[in-house]
Design an enzyme around this catalytic site. Structure first.
Site, PDB file in Angstrom:
ATOM      1  N   HIS A   1      28.369   5.072 142.705  1.00  0.00           N
ATOM      2  CA  HIS A   1      27.950   5.006 144.043  1.00  0.00           C
ATOM      3  C   HIS A   1      29.064   6.324 144.351  1.00  0.00           C
ATOM      4  O   HIS A   1      29.908   6.559 144.744  1.00  0.00           O
ATOM      5  CB  HIS A   1      29.136   3.683 144.900  1.00  0.00           C
ATOM      6  CG  HIS A   1      27.708   2.618 144.397  1.00  0.00           C
ATOM      7  ND1 HIS A   1      28.445   1.741 145.389  1.00  0.00           N
ATOM      8  CD2 HIS A   1      26.753   2.507 144.880  1.00  0.00           C
ATOM      9  CE1 HIS A   1      27.197   0.774 145.369  1.00  0.00           C
ATOM     10  NE2 HIS A   1      26.590   1.129 144.576  1.00  0.00           N
TER      11      HIS A   1
ATOM     12  N   ASN B   1      32.497   1.345 141.338  1.00  0.00           N
ATOM     13  CA  ASN B   1      33.539   1.339 142.132  1.00  0.00           C
ATOM     14  C   ASN B   1      33.479   2.795 141.875  1.00  0.00           C
ATOM     15  O   ASN B   1      33.117   3.531 140.919  1.00  0.00           O
ATOM     16  CB  ASN B   1      34.552   1.037 140.535  1.00  0.00           C
ATOM     17  CG  ASN B   1      35.067  -0.751 141.069  1.00  0.00           C
ATOM     18  OD1 ASN B   1      34.081  -0.806 141.758  1.00  0.00           O
ATOM     19  ND2 ASN B   1      34.527  -1.561 139.775  1.00  0.00           N
ATOM     20  N   VAL B   2      34.720   3.676 142.222  1.00  0.00           N
ATOM     21  CA  VAL B   2      34.976   4.473 142.660  1.00  0.00           C
ATOM     22  C   VAL B   2      36.469   5.608 142.726  1.00  0.00           C
ATOM     23  O   VAL B   2      36.794   6.532 142.428  1.00  0.00           O
ATOM     24  CB  VAL B   2      34.466   5.299 144.396  1.00  0.00           C
ATOM     25  CG1 VAL B   2      32.940   5.252 144.497  1.00  0.00           C
ATOM     26  CG2 VAL B   2      35.454   4.756 145.041  1.00  0.00           C
TER      27      VAL B   2
ATOM     28  N   CYS C   1      34.145  20.257 150.059  1.00  0.00           N
ATOM     29  CA  CYS C   1      34.526  20.768 151.198  1.00  0.00           C
ATOM     30  C   CYS C   1      32.746  20.359 151.661  1.00  0.00           C
ATOM     31  O   CYS C   1      32.032  21.511 151.432  1.00  0.00           O
ATOM     32  CB  CYS C   1      35.010  22.401 151.324  1.00  0.00           C
ATOM     33  SG  CYS C   1      33.960  23.446 152.906  1.00  0.00           S
TER      34      CYS C   1
ATOM     35  N   CYS D   1      38.707  27.652 153.434  1.00  0.00           N
ATOM     36  CA  CYS D   1      37.586  28.485 154.253  1.00  0.00           C
ATOM     37  C   CYS D   1      37.617  27.621 155.709  1.00  0.00           C
ATOM     38  O   CYS D   1      37.130  28.265 156.577  1.00  0.00           O
ATOM     39  CB  CYS D   1      36.162  27.896 153.872  1.00  0.00           C
ATOM     40  SG  CYS D   1      35.285  26.834 154.238  1.00  0.00           S
TER      41      CYS D   1
ATOM     42  N   CYS E   1      39.685  22.867 154.043  1.00  0.00           N
ATOM     43  CA  CYS E   1      39.598  23.790 152.930  1.00  0.00           C
ATOM     44  C   CYS E   1      40.400  24.594 153.303  1.00  0.00           C
ATOM     45  O   CYS E   1      40.098  24.855 154.598  1.00  0.00           O
ATOM     46  CB  CYS E   1      38.261  23.654 152.140  1.00  0.00           C
ATOM     47  SG  CYS E   1      37.782  25.160 151.677  1.00  0.00           S
TER      48      CYS E   1
HETATM   49  N1  APR Z   1      37.981 -11.216 139.084  1.00  0.00           N
HETATM   50  C1  APR Z   1      36.372 -11.674 138.615  1.00  0.00           C
HETATM   51  N2  APR Z   1      35.758 -11.299 139.978  1.00  0.00           N
HETATM   52  C2  APR Z   1      36.223 -11.156 140.797  1.00  0.00           C
HETATM   53  C3  APR Z   1      38.005 -10.896 140.935  1.00  0.00           C
HETATM   54  C4  APR Z   1      38.533 -11.413 139.490  1.00  0.00           C
HETATM   55  N3  APR Z   1      40.049 -10.903 140.229  1.00  0.00           N
HETATM   56  N4  APR Z   1      39.019 -10.753 142.381  1.00  0.00           N
HETATM   57  C5  APR Z   1      37.543 -10.620 143.134  1.00  0.00           C
HETATM   58  N5  APR Z   1      35.999 -10.842 141.769  1.00  0.00           N
HETATM   59  C6  APR Z   1      34.696 -11.262 142.602  1.00  0.00           C
HETATM   60  C7  APR Z   1      34.548 -11.580 144.222  1.00  0.00           C
HETATM   61  O1  APR Z   1      34.255 -12.835 143.735  1.00  0.00           O
HETATM   62  C8  APR Z   1      33.258 -10.569 144.272  1.00  0.00           C
HETATM   63  O2  APR Z   1      32.213 -11.368 144.210  1.00  0.00           O
HETATM   64  O3  APR Z   1      33.981 -10.178 142.455  1.00  0.00           O
HETATM   65  C9  APR Z   1      33.230  -9.286 144.260  1.00  0.00           C
HETATM   66  C10 APR Z   1      33.814  -8.598 144.749  1.00  0.00           C
HETATM   67  O4  APR Z   1      32.571  -7.832 145.972  1.00  0.00           O
HETATM   68  P1  APR Z   1      32.558  -7.111 146.531  1.00  0.00           P
HETATM   69  O5  APR Z   1      33.915  -6.946 147.363  1.00  0.00           O
HETATM   70  O6  APR Z   1      31.307  -7.257 147.267  1.00  0.00           O
HETATM   71  O7  APR Z   1      32.579  -5.936 145.299  1.00  0.00           O
HETATM   72  P2  APR Z   1      30.660  -4.659 144.823  1.00  0.00           P
HETATM   73  O8  APR Z   1      30.033  -6.399 144.834  1.00  0.00           O
HETATM   74  O9  APR Z   1      31.353  -4.009 143.928  1.00  0.00           O
HETATM   75  O10 APR Z   1      30.869  -4.730 145.819  1.00  0.00           O
HETATM   76  C11 APR Z   1      28.884  -3.709 146.351  1.00  0.00           C
HETATM   77  O11 APR Z   1      29.258  -2.783 148.141  1.00  0.00           O
HETATM   78  O12 APR Z   1      31.072  -2.125 149.904  1.00  0.00           O
HETATM   79  C12 APR Z   1      30.148  -1.500 148.823  1.00  0.00           C
HETATM   80  O13 APR Z   1      29.991   0.650 147.879  1.00  0.00           O
HETATM   81  C13 APR Z   1      30.425  -0.545 147.758  1.00  0.00           C
HETATM   82  O14 APR Z   1      30.342  -0.694 145.715  1.00  0.00           O
HETATM   83  C14 APR Z   1      30.567  -1.495 146.466  1.00  0.00           C
HETATM   84  C15 APR Z   1      29.483  -2.198 146.953  1.00  0.00           C
END
Ligand code: APR
Length: 255
Positions: free
Chosen positions: A120, A103-104, A128, A151, A149
Site C-alpha cells: 500500500h 503498512n506504510v 509533489c 514549485c 513544494c
Molecule cells: N497483535 C496482533 N494482532 C492485532 C494486535 C496485536 N497487538 N492489535 C490488533 N490486532 C489485529 C486486529 O484484531 C485486526 O484483526 O490486527 C488486525 C488489524 O486489522 P486492520 O486494522 O483492519 O488493519 P489491516 O488489516 O492492515 O487493514 C488493511 O485497510 O484501511 C486499509 O490501507 C489500510 O492497509 C490497511 C488495510
C-alpha cells in the site's frame, strides 16, 4: 499455545521459503493504531471522507489537517516492536525471504528486513503533485497546510489511497512470492481489504502452510489458516523466534 508454537516453529525451521503478509495489528505494540476494531483509525474518521483519493483531490487541506498530520505524528515517533524484530531475526536465520506489508510506516525496514514489498505504498515519503519532487515526511513543514513544494505544487503521501490501483509491479511480485512460498505467516491483518486479503489464499492454493497470528479470528481463519495463534503479535513472535532458535540449536535470541 505452547504446543502450537512448538509445531509452528518446527515447520518454520524446515521451511525453505517463508513469506509474511503483515497488517496494522503488527504495529499496535509500537503505538500505531490499527484501522478497524478497538482504537481503530476508522472508528474516528470515515475512510471515504479522509482516505479516498477523490476526497484528497477535492480538499487536500482537510485530509492533511486531520488524517495526515496524525499519521505524521506516528511516523515521527514509532519504533519497531518485538514482532518486527522477530521477522528481522527470521530473515537473518535464512527462514523468511520476503515481507508483503499493507503498512506504510517502514517499520520492517527499520527493524532490519531487506526484502519488503510495500503493498500500500509508504507514508515515509511525500511527492509533489506538480513536479514530482519527493520529500521525506519527517522533513515536511506542516506549518503550512497543505504543505507545498518550492514549485507551489501540493505534497501527497506516497501511500495508496482508497480508489487508487495497487501498482501492478507490487501485485505481480507479491503474487509470485505467495505462489512460491512453502509457509505464509499472516500477522495482524483483518484480511478484509482486497487484493491484499487474497494473497494468503494464493499461497494456500500453491500448497503452502498458512500460520495466522492475530488478536482475533478473521475470514482467513476459517478459509485457509493451518495455525491460528491468537494474541499479541509482539509476544507471539518473541516466543516463536526463541523456540526456532532452540530448535536450530543456536545461541540466545537477539537483545
Ligand atoms: N497483535 C496482533 N494482532 C492485532 C494486535 C496485536 N497487538 N492489535 C490488533 N490486532 C489485529 C486486529 O484484531 C485486526 O484483526 O490486527 C488486525 C488489524 O486489522 P486492520 O486494522 O483492519 O488493519 P489491516 O488489516 O492492515 O487493514 C488493511 O485497510 O484501511 C486499509 O490501507 C489500510 O492497509 C490497511 C488495510
Amino acid at each position: 499455545m505452547k504446543d502450537l508454537i512448538h509445531r509452528a516453529a518446527g515447520d518454520l525451521v524446515r521451511s525453505k521459503n517463508a513469506v509474511a503478509l503483515t497488517g496494522a495489528g503488527i504495529s499496535v505494540e509500537s503505538g500505531i493504531p490499527p484501522f478497524r476494531g478497538k482504537g481503530g483509525l476508522w472508528e474516528r474518521f470515515d475512510p471515504m471522507e479522509y482516505a479516498h483519493i477523490d476526497a484528497f483531490m477535492k480538499n487536500p487541506a482537510k485530509v492533511w489537517d486531520v488524517l495526515i498530520k496524525e499519521m505524521k505524528e506516528v511516523i515521527d515517533n514509532a519504533r519497531p516492536n518485538d514482532a518486527h524484530k522477530g521477522l528481522a531475526r527470521l530473515e537473518n536465520l535464512g527462514i523468511l525471504k520476503t515481507i508483503i506489508t499493507q503498512n506504510v510506516y517502514g517499520m520492517n525496514q527499520m527493524a532490519g528486513n531487506t526484502d519488503v514489498i510495500e503493498f500500500h505504498g509508504n507514508f515515509a515519503w511525500q511527492r509533489c503533485m506538480e513536479c514530482n519532487n519527493r520529500c521525506e515526511t519527517t522533513k515536511i513543514d506542516i506549518g503550512q497546510i497543505p504543505p507545498r513544494c518550492e514549485c507551489g505544487g501540493i505534497y501527497r503521501p506516497e501511500c495508496i489511497f482508497f480508489g487508487e490501483m495497487i501498482p501492478p509491479q507490487y501485485l505481480r511480485v507479491s503474487e509470485m512470492a505467495a505462489s512460491a512460498c512453502d509457509i505464509m505467516l499472516v500477522i495482524g491483518t483483518s484480511a478484509t481489504v482486497q487484493p491484499a486479503a487474497s494473497i494468503p489464499l494464493i499461497a494456500k492454493q500453491a500448497g503452502a502452510k498458512v500460520i495466522e497470528i492475530n488478536f482475533e479470528r478473521t475470514p482467513l481463519s476459517i478459509e485457509s489458516s493451518d495455525y491460528i495463534i491468537m494474541g499479541k503479535a509482539g509476544e507471539i513472535l518473541k516466543t516463536l523466534t526463541t523456540e526456532i532458535e532452540r530448535l536450530f540449536n543456536i545461541g540466545s535470541s537477539p537483545d
